[in-house]
Structures are given as structure tokens and as C-alpha cells.
Design a protein around this motif. Structure first.
Motif, PDB file in Angstrom:
ATOM      1  N   ALA A  78      12.180 -11.886  12.749  1.00 23.32           N
ATOM      2  CA  ALA A  78      12.878 -10.607  12.558  1.00 23.32           C
ATOM      3  C   ALA A  78      11.948  -9.517  12.025  1.00 23.32           C
ATOM      4  O   ALA A  78      12.275  -8.325  12.118  1.00 23.32           O
ATOM      5  N   LEU A  79      10.792  -9.890  11.489  1.00 21.90           N
ATOM      6  CA  LEU A  79       9.845  -8.907  10.952  1.00 21.90           C
ATOM      7  C   LEU A  79       8.840  -8.412  11.993  1.00 21.90           C
ATOM      8  O   LEU A  79       8.079  -7.481  11.717  1.00 21.90           O
ATOM      9  N   ASN A  80       8.827  -9.013  13.175  1.00 26.52           N
ATOM     10  CA  ASN A  80       7.854  -8.635  14.198  1.00 26.52           C
ATOM     11  C   ASN A  80       7.894  -7.127  14.458  1.00 26.52           C
ATOM     12  O   ASN A  80       8.947  -6.558  14.733  1.00 26.52           O
ATOM     13  N   GLY A  81       6.737  -6.468  14.338  1.00 22.84           N
ATOM     14  CA  GLY A  81       6.634  -5.032  14.589  1.00 22.84           C
ATOM     15  C   GLY A  81       6.798  -4.158  13.358  1.00 22.84           C
ATOM     16  O   GLY A  81       6.556  -2.947  13.420  1.00 22.84           O
ATOM     17  N   VAL A  82       7.197  -4.732  12.225  1.00 23.36           N
ATOM     18  CA  VAL A  82       7.396  -3.940  11.008  1.00 23.36           C
ATOM     19  C   VAL A  82       6.042  -3.432  10.504  1.00 23.36           C
ATOM     20  O   VAL A  82       5.085  -4.191  10.376  1.00 23.36           O
ATOM     21  N   LYS A  83       5.963  -2.133  10.248  1.00 26.16           N
ATOM     22  CA  LYS A  83       4.747  -1.523   9.716  1.00 26.16           C
ATOM     23  C   LYS A  83       4.845  -1.508   8.192  1.00 26.16           C
ATOM     24  O   LYS A  83       5.899  -1.203   7.638  1.00 26.16           O
ATOM     25  N   LEU A  84       3.733  -1.839   7.548  1.00 23.92           N
ATOM     26  CA  LEU A  84       3.700  -1.993   6.098  1.00 23.92           C
ATOM     27  C   LEU A  84       2.875  -0.876   5.454  1.00 23.92           C
ATOM     28  O   LEU A  84       1.711  -0.683   5.790  1.00 23.92           O
ATOM     29  N   TYR A  85       3.493  -0.178   4.517  1.00 20.96           N
ATOM     30  CA  TYR A  85       2.888   0.988   3.868  1.00 20.96           C
ATOM     31  C   TYR A  85       2.828   0.794   2.362  1.00 20.96           C
ATOM     32  O   TYR A  85       3.529  -0.048   1.802  1.00 20.96           O
ATOM     33  N   ILE A  86       2.000   1.646   1.728  1.00 21.04           N
ATOM     34  CA  ILE A  86       2.026   1.805   0.276  1.00 21.04           C
ATOM     35  C   ILE A  86       2.030   3.296  -0.017  1.00 21.04           C
ATOM     36  O   ILE A  86       1.568   4.095   0.809  1.00 21.04           O
ATOM     37  N   PRO A  87       2.534   3.693  -1.182  1.00 17.39           N
ATOM     38  CA  PRO A  87       2.427   5.101  -1.567  1.00 17.39           C
ATOM     39  C   PRO A  87       0.948   5.484  -1.736  1.00 17.39           C
ATOM     40  O   PRO A  87       0.143   4.690  -2.216  1.00 17.39           O
ATOM     41  N   ARG A  88       0.585   6.672  -1.323  1.00 19.71           N
ATOM     42  CA  ARG A  88      -0.796   7.161  -1.348  1.00 19.71           C
ATOM     43  C   ARG A  88      -1.432   7.039  -2.732  1.00 19.71           C
ATOM     44  O   ARG A  88      -2.606   6.710  -2.865  1.00 19.71           O
ATOM     45  N   GLU A  89      -0.657   7.284  -3.777  1.00 23.67           N
ATOM     46  CA  GLU A  89      -1.227   7.288  -5.125  1.00 23.67           C
ATOM     47  C   GLU A  89      -1.704   5.904  -5.583  1.00 23.67           C
ATOM     48  O   GLU A  89      -2.426   5.798  -6.567  1.00 23.67           O
ATOM     49  N   ARG A  90      -1.340   4.822  -4.876  1.00 23.50           N
ATOM     50  CA  ARG A  90      -1.818   3.493  -5.250  1.00 23.50           C
ATOM     51  C   ARG A  90      -3.256   3.228  -4.812  1.00 23.50           C
ATOM     52  O   ARG A  90      -3.884   2.290  -5.285  1.00 23.50           O
ATOM     53  N   LEU A  91      -3.773   4.042  -3.904  1.00 20.20           N
ATOM     54  CA  LEU A  91      -5.160   3.851  -3.478  1.00 20.20           C
ATOM     55  C   LEU A  91      -6.099   4.272  -4.599  1.00 20.20           C
ATOM     56  O   LEU A  91      -5.826   5.234  -5.312  1.00 20.20           O
ATOM     57  N   PRO A  92      -7.233   3.594  -4.748  1.00 20.35           N
ATOM     58  CA  PRO A  92      -8.178   3.972  -5.800  1.00 20.35           C
ATOM     59  C   PRO A  92      -8.750   5.366  -5.546  1.00 20.35           C
ATOM     60  O   PRO A  92      -8.899   5.789  -4.400  1.00 20.35           O
ATOM     61  N   GLN A  93      -9.070   6.072  -6.636  1.00 19.58           N
ATOM     62  CA  GLN A  93      -9.710   7.381  -6.516  1.00 19.58           C
ATOM     63  C   GLN A  93     -11.116   7.177  -5.963  1.00 19.58           C
ATOM     64  O   GLN A  93     -11.807   6.235  -6.328  1.00 19.58           O
TER      65      GLN A  93
END
Length: 182
Positions: A78-93
């Protein structure tokens, strides 16, 4: 360039189920195939579903991943094709002046050495032979160029533009190949 709190970065996409115990194949979109698991819970673009990586292992060109709460093949399928994101602010500076996230270049103005606008940066694809920069001009076909220091010598995030040096003869109409006789 300012980052809004609702910007999301695509890190990976779920593929087919793997086995019968709820594992899935994940296609990561980063330099390190396992790095998508380093940023906490992953979520869908609208934030309605969240996924915590329980374990992940590289297998050929995908990462076989087990998410918490996904325990059967049917749940995994059922998860096939689901795109996985994170909020931008979680990326390191980024601390180096000449480093950036590709995401930060999208939408920037592309100008030539004289400051004439060539178009807008719309993508930074990599088809296996190195990064490219795709520029959408106001009219005509998109420009697809190597994303190298020679072609893109300056990136100015503050000014919202990249400087592009087009290879000699790039915009000139060249001789066409003769039609092949079939």
C-alpha cells in the motif's frame, strides 16, 4: 533566500514491497543512500502520514527499509509510490560559502556574464554522468547544461541568481545531420 517553515524536501520514494514482513524498497535522493533515515520521521507532502525508519540496508540500487507499524506485505504494498519528505529546517546548515542544497537553486534567475537574463533554474538532474542544470527560458526550449564551475561560475543565493557561461556556439544553429536512409 529565506526558508518558510512549511517547505518540504523530498528525500526518498517508496517502491515495491520486499518479502512478507512489511519491508519496502526505497529509492533515496541523496549522496548517501542511508541518509534519509537520519532526519527523524519522514512524512508525505501534506503531512498527513508520518513514517519512522526502524531499520534500513542497502541492496543494489535501493534501500530495503522497515518502517514502524508496517508489518505485512499488504501494508508494504500500500506504500508503493509514496514520496517521503522532511521539513526544510531539519537539514543541517551549510557553512561553506561555495556549498548549497540543490533545492535552494530552484527558481533562481539564470543570467549570462553580461547580466542578461537567460531564464529560471527549474531542475538539477543527474542521469548518471554528472549533475546538469536545466534553465527554462522565457520562450523556446529548455537549456540543459553541465553543472560545472566552468558553466556556472557564480551562485549568489542572496541576489537570487546564478551566472551561466554558455559553451561556445551553444545557441547557434549548427549543421543538421543528414536523414538516415532506412
Amino acid at each position: 533566500m529565506t526558508s518558510s517553515s512549511d517547505e518540504k524536501i523530498l528525500l526518498a520514494q517508496v517502491g515495491a514491497a520486499h518479502g512478507i514482513k512489511g519491508e519496502v524498497r526505497v529509492k533515496p535522493f541523496g549522496d548517501d543512500p542511508l541518509s534519509f533515515a537520519d532526519y527523524g520521521k519522514l512524512e508525505t507532502l501534506d503531512g498527513s502520514r508520518k513514517f519512522k525508519v526502524k531499520r534500513a540496508r542497502v541492496q543494489k540500487t535501493v534501500v530495503v527499509t522497515k518502517f514502524e507499524g508496517v508489518n505485512t506485505r499488504n501494508e508494504a504494498e500500500a506504500l508503493n509510490g509514496v514520496k517521503l519528505y522532511i521539513p526544510r529546517e531539519r537539514l543541517p546548515q551549510i557553512e561553506e560559502a561555495d556549498e548549497f542544497y540543490h533545492y535552494d537553486l530552484l527558481g533562481l534567475k539564470a543570467v549570462d556574464a553580461q547580466g542578461e537574463v537567460l531564464g529560471t533554474v527549474v531542475a538539477l538532474p543527474n542521469f548518471g554522468a554528472g549533475d546538469l542544470i536545466e534553465i527554462a527560458p522565457k520562450s523556446g526550449a529548455a537549456l540543459l547544461l553541465p553543472f560545472t564551475k566552468e558553466v556556472v561560475p557564480e551562485i549568489d543565493l542572496e541576489a537570487g541568481q546564478v551566472t551561466v557561461i554558455l559553451p561556445l556556439g551553444f545557441l547557434e544553429d549548427g549543421e543538421r545531420e543528414p536523414d538516415a536512409d532506412i
